[in-house]
Design a protein around this motif. Structure first.
Motif, PDB file in Angstrom:
ATOM      1  N   ASN A  92      -5.163  -1.286  -7.130  1.00  0.00           N
ATOM      2  CA  ASN A  92      -6.537  -0.554  -6.870  1.00  0.00           C
ATOM      3  C   ASN A  92      -5.967   0.685  -6.289  1.00  0.00           C
ATOM      4  O   ASN A  92      -5.127   0.669  -5.615  1.00  0.00           O
ATOM      5  CB  ASN A  92      -7.278  -1.221  -6.033  1.00  0.00           C
ATOM      6  N   ARG A 122      -7.542   2.697  -3.647  1.00  0.00           N
ATOM      7  CA  ARG A 122      -8.449   2.301  -2.630  1.00  0.00           C
ATOM      8  C   ARG A 122      -8.871   3.563  -1.867  1.00  0.00           C
ATOM      9  O   ARG A 122      -9.954   3.336  -1.202  1.00  0.00           O
ATOM     10  CB  ARG A 122      -7.728   1.446  -1.883  1.00  0.00           C
ATOM     11  N   GLU A 170       0.743  -1.161  -0.238  1.00  0.00           N
ATOM     12  CA  GLU A 170       0.061  -0.147  -0.063  1.00  0.00           C
ATOM     13  C   GLU A 170       0.857   1.273   0.021  1.00  0.00           C
ATOM     14  O   GLU A 170       1.875   1.532   1.029  1.00  0.00           O
ATOM     15  CB  GLU A 170      -0.813   0.169   1.345  1.00  0.00           C
ATOM     16  N   ASN A 214      -3.135  -7.158  -9.050  1.00  0.00           N
ATOM     17  CA  ASN A 214      -4.345  -6.479  -9.157  1.00  0.00           C
ATOM     18  C   ASN A 214      -3.855  -4.888  -8.495  1.00  0.00           C
ATOM     19  O   ASN A 214      -3.730  -4.947  -7.425  1.00  0.00           O
ATOM     20  CB  ASN A 214      -5.623  -6.936  -8.374  1.00  0.00           C
ATOM     21  N   ALA A 268      -1.484  -2.991  -4.374  1.00  0.00           N
ATOM     22  CA  ALA A 268      -1.326  -3.993  -5.190  1.00  0.00           C
ATOM     23  C   ALA A 268      -1.087  -5.398  -4.572  1.00  0.00           C
ATOM     24  O   ALA A 268      -0.461  -5.341  -3.350  1.00  0.00           O
ATOM     25  CB  ALA A 268      -0.390  -3.641  -6.358  1.00  0.00           C
TER      26      ALA A 268
END
Length: 514
Positions: free
Chosen positions: A187, A189, A148, A185, A171
Motif C-alpha cells: 500500500n 499509505r 513501512e 499487500n 506491506a
C-alpha cells in the motif's frame, strides 16, 4: 590560472586532525579522551575539506566561464560569487539534513510456532475483543512480517520557506515464504506535501505549517507494547498545524476524508431495486494543546451512509462526533523520572470508533463508546526498567440496539539490561471481556479472561531505554483463556482445532525503526 589540486577530503581531515591534536593533548588527557577528540577533529576537518574542495571547483567554474572560450564552444553561464555562495549554502543545508533526501523505516519480522512446530495465529488483536480494539501484549505474540518505508525530500528556499514531500510504502504478510504471491499487500499509505516557515505567515500563523494529501496525522500517539494507537487520525485531505492562538494555546485544524467500502442498499419500498452504493466520511478536526494538556474535538459526516443495512434490522449512522482529553506527562506519574500519557476518549454515532477515527461505517446512530488509555515508562533500578499500561472500553448499541461490549487490558513490559548488547525482556498481559452482541452477525454473548506470559532474551547493538532499536529477540510464551470465549464466533481463531487455550508458543523476531 591552473586547476588547483586537492587531496581527498579524508586525507586532509586526518592530516589536519593529527597535527592539531598535539597542541591540545597533555599529560592529564586519557587515551580514550584523545581518541574521542581525534574523531571529532577528523569529522570537522573532513567537512571543511569537502566545503573547500567544492568552493574551489565553483570558483574555477567562475574563472573559466569569464575567460575566452574556443569558437566552437557554446556560451557558458557566468557563475557569480553570490551564486557560488548560494550553492555552498545549499550543500551545507543538505549535509545538516535541512534539505535533501531522507529515509525512515519501521519493520518487524518473525516466526511464531506452536507446540506442534507449526505456525499459529497470533497478534495483539487475537482475542474476541480484538475487532473492537481490545489489544493484548505483543511481545512473543506476532506472526507477521510488516514493514513501512518513508521517503522524504526536504527543500529550503532563499526566503526561508521550507517544504517537505513524503511518500510512505507499507506491506504485510503472515506467510513465511520468501515470495508470498497473493498473500502480500503493498500500500501507498501516505503521499503529501507540507510547507512551513512561510515568510508571509504572521501573527498567530507565524510558526504554522500547512499540508495537503494523504497522510497520518502528525500528532497521533500510541501504546507501543499493545500495538494500539491511543488515537489514529488518517485519510486524505488538508490542514494547518501549530497556530498560536494564545500564549498557552496551540491549535491544529484539518479535514480528512475516508472512503467506506461498497455496501448493499435494501430498498424496502421497492425490493426489486436493491443495489450498491458507497460514501466518504468527512472528519473535521480541531486539536488543541494547553501546556501538557491536549483537547481534541472531531465532527463526522458520511452522506447516505444511513442507507447501509448492517443487519438485525439496523441501519448505519451518517454522522457522529468524538472528543479526547489527554495529558502528556514528563515524569512517571509524578513519582520519578520517566514519562506517562493518559487519555479519555468518547464518541457517538460514527465517532464511536474512538481509536481509528472515521474508519467504521457499520456503527449505528445510537452507538456510544468510552475508552481509557494510560501508560508510563521508568527505571526502577539502574538496569531495570518497567512499562505498565491500561486500555479499557465500554460501548453500547454499537452494531445493534441493546448490544453491549466491555473489555479491559492490563499489560506490563519489564526489561533487565545485563550487558551493553543483551537484555532479558518479560511481559505479562491480562484481558477481561464481557461481550453481548445481541444477535449481531450470529455472535454469542460470552464473558471470560485471557492471559499471556512471555520471556524474551534480546540482543541489541546498544541497550538502554524502551525506545532503542534495532533488536533481535528469541521468545517463549504461554497463553490461556476461558473456554467460554471459544463460542463467541466462528470467524476468529478461538475455538478452532488446536487453538483452545493453555498452550505454549515459541519463536524469533527482529524489530527495527529509524
Amino acid at each position: 590560472m591552473h586547476k588547483m589540486t586537492f587531496k581527498t577530503p579524508l586525507a586532509i581531515a586526518i592530516a589536519t586532525a593529527s597535527f592539531g591534536l598535539g597542541s591540545t593533548a597533555n599529560a592529564n588527557t586519557t587515551l580514550e579522551e584523545r581518541f574521542a577528540e581525534l574523531e571529532a577533529r577528523i569529522a570537522a576537518a573532513e567537512q571543511r575539506a569537502v566545503a573547500a574542495e567544492r568552493r574551489a571547483d565553483l570558483a574555477e567554474q567562475g574563472h573559466v566561464t569569464t575567460s575566452s572560450a574556443p569558437a566552437s564552444s557554446a556560451p557558458s553561464e557566468v557563475v557569480s560569487n553570490a551564486e557560488i555562495e548560494e550553492r555552498l549554502a545549499r550543500v551545507e543545508r543538505q549535509s545538516s539534513g535541512e534539505e535533501g533526501f531522507s529515509f525512515n523505516v519501521y519493520a518487524r519480522s518473525g516466526l511464531l510456532l506452536g507446540e506442534n512446530r507449526k505456525s499459529i495465529d497470533g497478534g495483539p488483536y487475537i482475542t474476541p475483543a480484538g475487532p473492537l480494539g481490545g489489544a493484548v501484549g505483543r511481545l512473543g505474540n506476532e506472526p507477521d512480517t510488516y514493514s513501512e518505508a518513508v521517503l522524504n525530500y526536504r527543500m529550503q528556499f532563499d526566503n526561508g520557506a521550507k517544504a517537505r514531500y513524503t511518500t510512505m510504502l507499507a506491506a504485510g504478510t503472515t506467510s513465511s515464504n520468501d515470495w508470498v504471491g497473493d498473500d502480500t499487500n503493498l500500500n501507498v499509505r501516505q503521499v503529501y506535501a507540507e510547507f512551513s516557515d512561510l515568510p508571509s505567515f504572521t501573527g498567530a500563523f507565524e510558526n504554522a505549517s500547512i499540508w495537503a494529501g494523504k497522510r497520518f496525522d502528525r500528532d497521533n500517539f500510541d501504546i507501543h507494547w499493545l500495538d494500539s494507537d491511543v488515537v489514529f487520525l488518517a485519510g486524505t485531505g488538508g490542514g494547518i498545524y501549530d497556530m498560536q492562538l494564545a500564549d498557552n494555546w496551540r491549535s491544529n485544524l484539518s479535514i480528512y476524508g475516508r472512503s467506506f467500502s461498497d455496501y448493499p442498499i435494501i430498498n424496502r419500498e421497492n425490493p426489486g431495486l436493491d443495489g450498491e452504493s458507497d460514501t466518504d466520511n468527512l472528519i473535521l478536526t480541531s486539536n488543541n494543546y494547553f501546556g501538557n494538556w491536549q483537547v481534541m474535538v472531531n465532527a463526522m459526516s458520511a452522506a447516505d451512509n444511513d442507507e447501509r443495512d448492517i443487519g438485525v434490522g439496523q441501519t448505519a449512522a451518517d454522522s457522529g462526533w468524538h472528543t479526547m482529553v489527554a495529558y502528556h506527562g514528563d515524569s512517571f506519574f509524578g513519582m520519578g523520572e520517566g514519562n506517562f500519557k493518559a487519555a479519555l476518549l468518547h464518541g457517538q454515532g460514527l465517532g464511536a470508533e474512538v481509536k481509528g477515527l472515521g474508519s467504521n461505517g457499520d456503527l449505528t446512530d445510537d452507538a456510544a463508546a468510552t475508552r481509557l488509555a494510560v501508560y508510563g515508562t521508568t527505571y526502577v533500578a539502574p538496569q531495570w526498567r518497567v512499562a505498565p499500561s491500561l486500555l479499557a472500553e465500554v460501548s453500547d448499541d454499537r452494531f445493534a440496539d441493546g448490544d453491549r461490549y466491555k473489555w479491559a487490558t492490563l499489560n506490563l513490559r519489564v526489561a533487565n539490561e545485563i550487558t551493553q548488547n543483551f537484555e532479558m525482556q518479560y511481559e505479562g498481559s491480562y484481558q477481561y471481556m464481557d461481550l453481548d452482541p445481541n444477535g449481531f452477525s450470529g455472535r454469542e454473548a460470552v464473558s471470560g479472561n485471557f492471559g499471556k506470559l512471555t520471556i524474551a532474551p534480546t540482543f541489541k547493538p546498544d541497550v538502554g531505554g524502551f525506545w532503542k532499536r534495532p533488536e533481535i529477540r528469541l521468545f517463549a510464551s504461554y497463553t490461556d483463556w476461558d473456554a467460554e470465549l471459544n463460542s463467541y464466533t466462528t470467524e476468529d481463531s478461538f475455538g478452532n482445532d488446536g487453538f483452545t487455550g493453555g498452550q505454549w508458543s515459541f519463536g524469533v523476531q527482529s524489530e527495527v525503526w529509524f
